[in-house]
Design a protein around this motif. Structure first.
Motif, PDB file in Angstrom:
ATOM      1  N   PRO A 143       0.814  -1.221   0.000  1.00  0.00           N
ATOM      2  CA  PRO A 143       0.000   0.000   0.000  1.00  0.00           C
ATOM      3  C   PRO A 143       0.847   1.270   0.000  1.00  0.00           C
ATOM      4  O   PRO A 143       1.693   1.473   0.859  1.00  0.00           O
ATOM      5  CB  PRO A 143      -0.810  -0.130   1.296  1.00  0.00           C
ATOM      6  N   GLY A 144       0.611   2.091  -1.024  1.00  0.00           N
ATOM      7  CA  GLY A 144       1.305   3.366  -1.131  1.00  0.00           C
ATOM      8  C   GLY A 144       2.603   3.320  -1.901  1.00  0.00           C
ATOM      9  O   GLY A 144       3.164   4.369  -2.231  1.00  0.00           O
TER      10      GLY A 144
ATOM     11  N   ALA B  25      10.392  -1.886  -0.701  1.00  0.00           N
ATOM     12  CA  ALA B  25       9.829  -0.676  -0.101  1.00  0.00           C
ATOM     13  C   ALA B  25      10.663  -0.333   1.128  1.00  0.00           C
ATOM     14  O   ALA B  25      10.891  -1.194   1.988  1.00  0.00           O
ATOM     15  CB  ALA B  25       8.375  -0.903   0.293  1.00  0.00           C
ATOM     16  N   VAL B  26      11.144   0.911   1.207  1.00  0.00           N
ATOM     17  CA  VAL B  26      11.968   1.343   2.341  1.00  0.00           C
ATOM     18  C   VAL B  26      11.412   2.629   2.932  1.00  0.00           C
ATOM     19  O   VAL B  26      10.730   3.406   2.247  1.00  0.00           O
ATOM     20  CB  VAL B  26      13.452   1.550   1.927  1.00  0.00           C
ATOM     21  N   ASP B  27      11.701   2.847   4.220  1.00  0.00           N
ATOM     22  CA  ASP B  27      11.208   4.060   4.859  1.00  0.00           C
ATOM     23  C   ASP B  27      12.276   5.149   4.975  1.00  0.00           C
ATOM     24  O   ASP B  27      12.049   6.182   5.602  1.00  0.00           O
ATOM     25  CB  ASP B  27      10.578   3.761   6.222  1.00  0.00           C
ATOM     26  N   LYS B  28      13.449   4.914   4.371  1.00  0.00           N
ATOM     27  CA  LYS B  28      14.451   5.969   4.274  1.00  0.00           C
ATOM     28  C   LYS B  28      15.446   5.613   3.170  1.00  0.00           C
ATOM     29  O   LYS B  28      15.562   4.451   2.769  1.00  0.00           O
ATOM     30  CB  LYS B  28      15.180   6.174   5.595  1.00  0.00           C
ATOM     31  N   LEU B  29      16.147   6.615   2.666  1.00  0.00           N
ATOM     32  CA  LEU B  29      17.124   6.409   1.603  1.00  0.00           C
ATOM     33  C   LEU B  29      18.328   5.616   2.094  1.00  0.00           C
ATOM     34  O   LEU B  29      18.765   5.801   3.238  1.00  0.00           O
ATOM     35  CB  LEU B  29      17.621   7.761   1.090  1.00  0.00           C
ATOM     36  N   PRO B  30      18.901   4.759   1.243  1.00  0.00           N
ATOM     37  CA  PRO B  30      20.181   4.141   1.591  1.00  0.00           C
ATOM     38  C   PRO B  30      21.258   5.219   1.762  1.00  0.00           C
ATOM     39  O   PRO B  30      21.305   6.185   0.994  1.00  0.00           O
ATOM     40  CB  PRO B  30      20.483   3.252   0.372  1.00  0.00           C
ATOM     41  N   ASN B  31      22.092   5.050   2.768  1.00  0.00           N
ATOM     42  CA  ASN B  31      23.178   5.992   3.047  1.00  0.00           C
ATOM     43  C   ASN B  31      24.498   5.276   2.783  1.00  0.00           C
ATOM     44  O   ASN B  31      24.929   4.419   3.558  1.00  0.00           O
ATOM     45  CB  ASN B  31      23.104   6.465   4.500  1.00  0.00           C
ATOM     46  N   PHE B  32      25.132   5.596   1.669  1.00  0.00           N
ATOM     47  CA  PHE B  32      26.316   4.869   1.218  1.00  0.00           C
ATOM     48  C   PHE B  32      27.581   5.382   1.915  1.00  0.00           C
ATOM     49  O   PHE B  32      27.808   6.596   2.020  1.00  0.00           O
ATOM     50  CB  PHE B  32      26.467   4.999  -0.301  1.00  0.00           C
ATOM     51  N   LEU B  33      28.415   4.449   2.359  1.00  0.00           N
ATOM     52  CA  LEU B  33      29.670   4.809   3.005  1.00  0.00           C
ATOM     53  C   LEU B  33      30.551   5.646   2.081  1.00  0.00           C
ATOM     54  O   LEU B  33      31.259   6.550   2.533  1.00  0.00           O
ATOM     55  CB  LEU B  33      30.432   3.539   3.414  1.00  0.00           C
TER      56      LEU B  33
ATOM     57  N   ALA C 281       5.984   6.742  -3.919  1.00  0.00           N
ATOM     58  CA  ALA C 281       6.042   6.268  -2.541  1.00  0.00           C
ATOM     59  C   ALA C 281       5.478   7.313  -1.591  1.00  0.00           C
ATOM     60  O   ALA C 281       5.442   8.502  -1.916  1.00  0.00           O
ATOM     61  CB  ALA C 281       7.490   5.932  -2.175  1.00  0.00           C
ATOM     62  N   PRO C 282       5.059   6.904  -0.398  1.00  0.00           N
ATOM     63  CA  PRO C 282       4.589   7.866   0.602  1.00  0.00           C
ATOM     64  C   PRO C 282       5.704   8.837   0.992  1.00  0.00           C
ATOM     65  O   PRO C 282       6.891   8.530   0.809  1.00  0.00           O
ATOM     66  CB  PRO C 282       4.198   6.971   1.783  1.00  0.00           C
ATOM     67  N   PRO C 283       5.370   9.991   1.535  1.00  0.00           N
ATOM     68  CA  PRO C 283       6.389  10.982   1.938  1.00  0.00           C
ATOM     69  C   PRO C 283       7.442  10.367   2.858  1.00  0.00           C
ATOM     70  O   PRO C 283       7.109   9.648   3.809  1.00  0.00           O
ATOM     71  CB  PRO C 283       5.570  12.049   2.664  1.00  0.00           C
ATOM     72  N   GLY C 284       8.702  10.642   2.543  1.00  0.00           N
ATOM     73  CA  GLY C 284       9.803  10.129   3.343  1.00  0.00           C
ATOM     74  C   GLY C 284      10.210   8.718   3.014  1.00  0.00           C
ATOM     75  O   GLY C 284      11.241   8.234   3.499  1.00  0.00           O
ATOM     76  N   CYS C 285       9.436   8.031   2.209  1.00  0.00           N
ATOM     77  CA  CYS C 285       9.709   6.639   1.844  1.00  0.00           C
ATOM     78  C   CYS C 285      10.166   6.556   0.384  1.00  0.00           C
ATOM     79  O   CYS C 285      10.050   7.516  -0.373  1.00  0.00           O
ATOM     80  CB  CYS C 285       8.469   5.780   2.064  1.00  0.00           C
TER      81      CYS C 285
END
Length: 594
Positions: A95-96, A395-403, A461-465
């Motif tokens: 959903p979303g 589906a993720v709730d935040k962006l991947p943060n690459f080293l 995607a939903p806001p922030g996701c």
């Protein structure tokens, strides 16, 4: 399986109490009702007769139908699933979250098709990516600095600075290499927009027929004229392993491996296998907004392409139907196609039938076997559909943060819009992954192409996701000789996520749902024989005059009135539209001559 109300039988792991909620991280596997967001049919009952029927509502089928109808041929499209688009489809799996569930990038769609069908007027919008490639390294940074990475885009000076981190020599020659590749890729364009040479017509029949067939030589001549003195280079890239070419130009492994991925993407081949050079060329010969070699995200996902095509087709009068599962192509007593029979028993008559299905599905599943010779059936059985691909939609709730390029504020950087190449430190890593799959095991260090289209298209995607696409290689059709199990899918996805975690710590905790499509899943859901995204391998023995077979290279089949119009035809796979366009031109010429 009914197309209108079917449960996703590919493995899906979901962790959500509500869309986009930052919630308990324990995962659980469920069957989830699929919600298609592609273009749906407005008609419910087909007429009893049409001039032309198109089996399959993938993008090539929609292109063929639109051109046929424009040419005065009353046409209907019959799609098995509840949603149009074939592999170019958007689906709300969780959903979303709206995913380009199979195909996920656009570049190869021919400009004349976009113009002729007024696809922009019908809603096609593309977000161009620049930069377009990001390859982070797994290494310890020097003196506390982040690991190195390679970013490539449209700015040659910036590319040279990036490549210079690894080799000043490579940085110097890179502009010459890209210009060389663009010239070779540009020379192919006349071949894309026309049928292969009509060999029987040129060599047999009356002088009048030979002269008429001789017109089919023009694209070859145009290609040769464009190439000029580069004909030997063109021949080499068609036949050589991509490693032979890349190793001659470059010395740095990250650059070699990044470029080599385009030589094996979607193909069960190694960078050191002959013919991988052409797969690279196939992936750089597109253009968007008159910019060559550029790839982009379609607004609303790849279903946006299919929706625009369906609207264009309908605007000309095409009837389009979903949930119409064709059981058999009807063949009359005179040996010619007469229409189709649906699984619900409905028969629809037509002068011609165009199949957007793979050649195998067309001739082994849909065509009465008694209407085909045993020699032809054996040849169809020999077409190579081997696929290395398992697609994982996340589906993720935040962006991947690459080293390698940290963004601690959670806001996207330029590298987030790229095709992110993981496990591409060296060509040797790709070779090892390939060898594992050829031995019947999913790669333990797979080649990964990650894309995050929601960085440029917030409608997904939903806001922030965000929605994340993981196009992974190499996985076999059978796991050590047996069928894939849900445990196999989950185990391979866990392996993939473990590798992503090494590049972007915290990725696994951000996951709220995943959809895992192994090669058999791609076959079952999307009708891709063997799970092959190109409707058949893009190998040297299955190109141009031999695609998919020497006797099938001009879209006509042994059954009069039955044609192929899908990616299994020349010029091949990708969301290009050329097979549909070329098939429609062939059909209209045949109808006119009769």
């Amino acid at each position: 399986m009914e197309a209108g109300l079917w449960l996703f039988s590919a493995s899906q792991t979901v962790d959500m109490a509500a869309a986009a909620a930052r919630i308990d991280r324990g995962r659980r596997s469920v069957s989830l009702l699929g919600t298609g967001t592609g273009c749906r049919a407005t008609h419910t009952t087909p007429k009893s007769r049409y001039d032309a029927l198109v089996v399959g509502g993938g993008h090539n089928g929609l292109v063929a139908a639109a051109y046929l109808q424009k040419g005065g041929v009353k046409t209907a499209v019959l799609e098995r699933r509840h949603v149009l688009g074939g592999a170019a489809v958007t689906e709300e799996i969780f959903p979303g979250f709206h995913f380009s569930r199979c195909s996920y990038l656009l570049s190869l769609l021919r400009p004349h098709i976009i113009r002729d069908l007024e696809l922009k007027k019908h809603g096609l919008k593309v977000y161009l990516r620049d930069p377009h490639a990001f390859t982070p390294m797994l290494e310890d940074g020097v003196r506390g600095a982040p690991p190195r990475s390679l970013i490539l885009g449209s700015d040659l000076a910036s590319n040279q600075r990036e490549i210079g981190k690894f080799s000043q020599k490579d940085a110097k020659v890179y502009p010459e290499f890209t210009a060389h590749l663009e010239k070779l890729a540009g020379a192919i364009h006349p071949l894309l927009d026309s049928s292969p040479v009509d060999i029987p017509g040129v060599t047999t029949g009356s002088l009048k027929k030979r002269l008429s067939a001789a017109k089919t030589l023009m694209p070859i001549l145009k290609c040769g004229l464009k190439l000029g003195r580069n004909v030997p280079d063109f021949y080499e890239i068609l036949t050589a392993p991509i490693t032979k070419i890349l190793f001659r130009w470059f010395e740095s492994e990250p650059l070699r491996a990044t470029l080599a991925t385009d030589g094996v993407i979607g193909a069960m081949t190694s960078p050191s296998n002959p013919g991988s050079g052409y797969v690279l060329l196939h992936h750089v010969m597109g253009e968007l907004e008159k910019e060559k070699g550029v790839w982009g995200y379609v607004e609303g996902g790849m279903g946006g392409v299919s929706q625009a095509m369906a609207r264009a087709a309908r605007s000309h009068g095409v009837d389009i139907f979903t949930e119409k599962d064709v059981e058999q192509i009807l063949v009359g007593s005179d040996g010619s196609a007469k229409g189709v029979a649906l699984k619900d028993g409905t028969e629809i008559n037509s002068k011609v039938v165009l199949s957007n299905a793979t050649p195998y599905v067309t001739f082994r599943n849909l065509t009465p076997q008694a209407a085909l010779s045993s020699e032809f059936i054996r040849a169809v059985d020999q077409i190579d559909y081997t696929s290395p691909v398992t697609k994982i939609n996340v589906a993720v709730d935040k962006l991947p943060n690459f080293l390698a390029l940290p963004t601690p504020d959670g806001k996207p950087g330029p590298h987030h819009q790229c095709s992110i190449h993981l496990n591409c430190e060296s060509v040797e890593v790709l070779e090892t992954a390939y060898k594992e799959a050829t031995n019947g095991r999913p790669s333990t260090r797979p080649m990964l192409e990650m894309t995050i289209p929601s960085v440029l298209d917030p409608t997904l995607a939903p806001p922030g996701c965000h929605v994340v696409s993981l196009f992974t290689q190499f996985t076999p059709y059978h796991v050590e000789g047996r069928e894939w199990t849900s445990q196999d899918r989950e185990a391979f996805a866990d392996t993939v996520f473990d590798w992503v975690e090494q590049y972007a710590p915290g990725f696994k905790k951000s996951v709220v749902g995943r959809d895992i499509l192994s090669p058999p899943d791609l076959e079952r859901i999307f009708g891709l024989t063997g799970g092959n995204i190109f409707h058949g391998s893009m190998s040297l023995d299955q190109l141009y005059l031999a695609r998919p077979l020497p006797s099938l290279s001009n879209y006509r089949s042994p059954i009069k009135g039955l044609y192929l119009c899908g990616s299994g035809c020349h010029p091949g796979g990708g969301v290009m539209g050329s097979p549909g366009w070329n098939a429609a031109v062939t059909v209209m010429a045949d109808l006119k001559s009769h």
